[in-house]
Design a protein around this motif. Structure first.
Motif, PDB file in Angstrom:
ATOM      1  N   ASP A  83       0.868  -1.183   0.000  1.00 42.39           N
ATOM      2  CA  ASP A  83       0.000   0.000   0.000  1.00 42.39           C
ATOM      3  C   ASP A  83       0.901   1.228   0.000  1.00 42.39           C
ATOM      4  O   ASP A  83       1.628   1.481   0.958  1.00 42.39           O
ATOM      5  N   PRO A  84       0.895   2.031  -1.073  1.00 44.84           N
ATOM      6  CA  PRO A  84       1.833   3.147  -1.179  1.00 44.84           C
ATOM      7  C   PRO A  84       1.537   4.314  -0.242  1.00 44.84           C
ATOM      8  O   PRO A  84       2.403   5.145  -0.006  1.00 44.84           O
ATOM      9  N   ILE A  85       0.321   4.390   0.285  1.00 44.74           N
ATOM     10  CA  ILE A  85      -0.007   5.480   1.201  1.00 44.74           C
ATOM     11  C   ILE A  85      -1.032   4.947   2.211  1.00 44.74           C
ATOM     12  O   ILE A  85      -2.208   5.346   2.217  1.00 44.74           O
ATOM     13  N   PRO A  86      -0.620   4.037   3.096  1.00 38.27           N
ATOM     14  CA  PRO A  86      -1.557   3.265   3.930  1.00 38.27           C
ATOM     15  C   PRO A  86      -2.425   4.098   4.858  1.00 38.27           C
ATOM     16  O   PRO A  86      -3.560   3.716   5.144  1.00 38.27           O
ATOM     17  N   HIS A  87      -1.923   5.233   5.347  1.00 37.68           N
ATOM     18  CA  HIS A  87      -2.687   6.000   6.329  1.00 37.68           C
ATOM     19  C   HIS A  87      -3.870   6.754   5.724  1.00 37.68           C
ATOM     20  O   HIS A  87      -4.723   7.257   6.466  1.00 37.68           O
ATOM     21  N   LYS A  88      -3.937   6.832   4.385  1.00 43.18           N
ATOM     22  CA  LYS A  88      -5.078   7.521   3.782  1.00 43.18           C
ATOM     23  C   LYS A  88      -5.530   6.866   2.483  1.00 43.18           C
ATOM     24  O   LYS A  88      -6.272   7.479   1.711  1.00 43.18           O
ATOM     25  N   SER A  89      -5.136   5.623   2.248  1.00 40.00           N
ATOM     26  CA  SER A  89      -5.487   4.976   0.982  1.00 40.00           C
ATOM     27  C   SER A  89      -6.996   4.789   0.827  1.00 40.00           C
ATOM     28  O   SER A  89      -7.508   4.748  -0.292  1.00 40.00           O
ATOM     29  N   GLU A  90      -7.716   4.674   1.948  1.00 38.74           N
ATOM     30  CA  GLU A  90      -9.175   4.512   1.869  1.00 38.74           C
ATOM     31  C   GLU A  90      -9.891   5.835   1.600  1.00 38.74           C
ATOM     32  O   GLU A  90     -11.074   5.833   1.281  1.00 38.74           O
TER      33      GLU A  90
ATOM     34  N   ALA B 248       9.090   8.833  -4.654  1.00 36.63           N
ATOM     35  CA  ALA B 248       8.854   7.703  -5.547  1.00 36.63           C
ATOM     36  C   ALA B 248       7.921   6.689  -4.895  1.00 36.63           C
ATOM     37  O   ALA B 248       8.351   5.636  -4.429  1.00 36.63           O
ATOM     38  N   PRO B 249       6.613   7.002  -4.800  1.00 33.15           N
ATOM     39  CA  PRO B 249       5.677   6.017  -4.242  1.00 33.15           C
ATOM     40  C   PRO B 249       5.638   4.762  -5.108  1.00 33.15           C
ATOM     41  O   PRO B 249       5.625   4.846  -6.339  1.00 33.15           O
ATOM     42  N   ILE B 250       5.667   3.604  -4.445  1.00 37.56           N
ATOM     43  CA  ILE B 250       5.683   2.327  -5.163  1.00 37.56           C
ATOM     44  C   ILE B 250       4.476   1.496  -4.715  1.00 37.56           C
ATOM     45  O   ILE B 250       4.343   1.220  -3.524  1.00 37.56           O
ATOM     46  N   PRO B 251       3.620   1.065  -5.665  1.00 41.69           N
ATOM     47  CA  PRO B 251       3.620   1.465  -7.066  1.00 41.69           C
ATOM     48  C   PRO B 251       3.148   2.908  -7.234  1.00 41.69           C
ATOM     49  O   PRO B 251       2.634   3.505  -6.296  1.00 41.69           O
ATOM     50  N   LYS B 252       3.353   3.434  -8.422  1.00 40.94           N
ATOM     51  CA  LYS B 252       3.013   4.831  -8.702  1.00 40.94           C
ATOM     52  C   LYS B 252       1.504   4.941  -8.939  1.00 40.94           C
ATOM     53  O   LYS B 252       1.019   5.115 -10.049  1.00 40.94           O
TER      54      LYS B 252
ATOM     55  N   VAL C  90      11.555  -1.653  -7.259  1.00 41.55           N
ATOM     56  CA  VAL C  90      11.006  -2.703  -6.395  1.00 41.55           C
ATOM     57  C   VAL C  90      12.005  -3.833  -6.156  1.00 41.55           C
ATOM     58  O   VAL C  90      11.890  -4.564  -5.171  1.00 41.55           O
ATOM     59  N   ALA C  91      12.980  -3.996  -7.054  1.00 44.98           N
ATOM     60  CA  ALA C  91      13.960  -5.080  -6.906  1.00 44.98           C
ATOM     61  C   ALA C  91      15.180  -4.582  -6.137  1.00 44.98           C
ATOM     62  O   ALA C  91      16.302  -4.616  -6.627  1.00 44.98           O
ATOM     63  N   ARG C  92      14.953  -4.139  -4.912  1.00 50.38           N
ATOM     64  CA  ARG C  92      16.042  -3.585  -4.107  1.00 50.38           C
ATOM     65  C   ARG C  92      16.109  -4.278  -2.758  1.00 50.38           C
ATOM     66  O   ARG C  92      15.101  -4.582  -2.147  1.00 50.38           O
ATOM     67  N   ILE C  93      17.336  -4.493  -2.314  1.00 49.67           N
ATOM     68  CA  ILE C  93      17.563  -5.142  -1.021  1.00 49.67           C
ATOM     69  C   ILE C  93      17.221  -4.175   0.105  1.00 49.67           C
ATOM     70  O   ILE C  93      17.492  -2.979   0.011  1.00 49.67           O
ATOM     71  N   ASP C  94      16.563  -4.657   1.138  1.00 50.63           N
ATOM     72  CA  ASP C  94      16.262  -3.843   2.315  1.00 50.63           C
ATOM     73  C   ASP C  94      16.253  -4.766   3.534  1.00 50.63           C
ATOM     74  O   ASP C  94      16.541  -5.954   3.440  1.00 50.63           O
TER      75      ASP C  94
END
Length: 437
Positions: A47-54, A192-196, A395-399
């Motif tokens: 969820d790229p913006i979970p606190h307000k996605s709804e 860079a919100p993922i996904p855009k 998205v293909a990045r190590i974290d």
């Protein structure tokens, strides 16, 4: 005692290096495949913006020709300009913004730098608050600037650094875009919100943000080239972009922000009233087919995660299970070669539970070693994916999630693989082993 068992596990692994290398490589390969695909899937599905996605919503209106019947039940994924402008002007939600894609040329006005192209959007002023663009210098334009289509711009810090040497020096300067001058009034940080999610139509789901934002009416007033998807159910009556804007061609992405579920229902009612009003004027021949998607619903509607990605993930999980089964076979071979050692331990007073803990910890040590190698394999796979497909670079990045997943999956896989061999080792009868010595 636990540390002692770990030490015994390390010594045991060194005792038979060939078998140990086979088990470690098998586990590492399975872990790398599963964790790499899990990392990509997690990046795509988050969820790229979970606190307000709804509370961020995409309204859709079905303006397709009536002779299509029920062949295509989904409405178009964009709005016509006339509908977007009407909804925008009515301001029935707390915030709202249309989106118009741009691919402008930038003239730096410097001999050491040629003209170049960048990616941009023409939007309403609410865009920056709705999607929480991290402004570091200046601010967005005003509502009055929206109405008159002022030639103002908000640009990225990367573009500001490129043109003016420092992001803080950009505010107040002029930038020449497609032959027109725009005054820079704001600079935003890397974003860079993922996904855009805010620009799924006509854009790359997993690329960084645009470099320049201008008022949408400025783009229309200056007749700037449109960069995006245009779908027309009928040909425009007038030529050029002016005719396109008056037509039933869908080309504008539109977002609204509501405060709560009650306001969402109220906006849905408003949208229905608007469509019925337009039907009375002779538009929208098909039956009522409005949609109102929040962020997660919008991602699902556009199938951001492809079936191929899901299939690849489950295949990698299956490959991990095959690796675990192979490790079980190798551990069985390893532990079955040590009945004399187990018999002596049992004869000296070790219980079955103690033998079980020892050999299970040995499998855990194997998992830790495999996790380190698996993590290296994972980094290599993700680096290859980034090089092979630039669309997946973000998205293909190590974290830390990737690191933790690799460690956890490897150790759990090793412990799972060690359950059967360890249980078999506990069944050794010390009397028979001592008698055979």
């Amino acid at each position: 005692m636990w540390l002692y068992y770990v030490k015994l596990g390390v010594i045991s692994l060194r005792r038979n290096p060939v078998l140990t290398v086979l088990m470690v490589m098998t586990l590492a390969a399975g872990v790398a495949a599963s964790v790499a695909t899990l990392t990509i899937l997690n990046g795509m599905s988050g969820d790229p913006i979970p606190h307000k996605s709804e509370r961020l919503l995409v309204p859709l209106i079905d303006n397709q020709a009536g002779d299509r019947g029920n062949v295509d039940r989904d409405p178009p994924s964009q709005l016509t300009w006339r509908d977007a402008e009407a909804l925008w002007t009515a301001a029935a939600a707390s915030r709202q913004t249309p989106l118009w894609g741009l691919g402008p040329s930038i003239d730096p006005g410097r001999k050491d730098m040629p003209l170049f192209f960048t990616d941009g959007l023409a939007v309403g002023r609410d865009f920056f608050a709705m999607f929480e663009t991290p402004m570091i210098h200046g601010s967005a334009w005003s509502a009055e600037d929206d109405r008159r289509g002022a030639q103002l711009a908000v640009i990225s810090a990367a573009l500001a650094d490129k043109l003016f040497g420092a992001a803080g020096d950009a505010v107040g300067k002029s930038i020449r875009m497609d032959g027109h001058d725009f005054q820079v009034i704001g600079v935003f940080d890397r974003w860079a919100p993922i996904p855009k999610y805010y620009r799924l139509i006509g854009g790359n789901y997993f690329e960084g943000s645009e470099d320049i934002f201008i008022p949408i009416r400025a783009a229309i007033n200056l007749n700037l080239d449109f960069n995006g998807n245009i779908n027309c159910s009928s040909s425009p009556e007038e030529p050029g972009m002016a005719g396109m804007l008056k037509s039933e061609c869908v080309m504008i992405q539109y977002w609204v922000e509501v405060d709560d579920a009650a306001q969402r229902r109220a906006y849905a009612d408003y949208l229905e009233a608007y469509v019925r009003e337009q039907k009375a004027l002779g538009r929208f021949p098909r039956e009522l087919n409005n949609r109102l998607f929040d962020v997660r619903e919008w991602l699902d509607f556009n199938r951001v995660i492809s079936d191929d990605t899901r299939t690849a993930f489950w295949l990698s999980v299956g490959f991990l299970l095959v690796c675990v089964i192979n490790t079980v076979s190798l551990l069985l071979a390893k532990f079955s070669a040590r009945p004399g050692e187990i018999g002596v331990r049992r004869a000296l007073g070790a219980s079955r539970a103690e033998v079980f803990r020892q050999y299970l910890l040995e499998a855990g040590v194997l998992g830790l070693v495999g996790s380190v190698l698996g993590l290296l394999f994972t980094v290599t796979i993700l680096a290859f994916v980034r090089h092979f497909d630039r669309n997946l670079e973000l998205v293909a990045r190590i974290d830390w999630l990737t690191v933790g997943s690799a460690l956890l999956v490897s150790v759990l896989a090793a412990l799972l693989a060690g359950l059967l061999p360890t249980w078999r080792a506990c069944q050794v009868r010390p009397a028979l082993q001592l008698k055979s010595q």
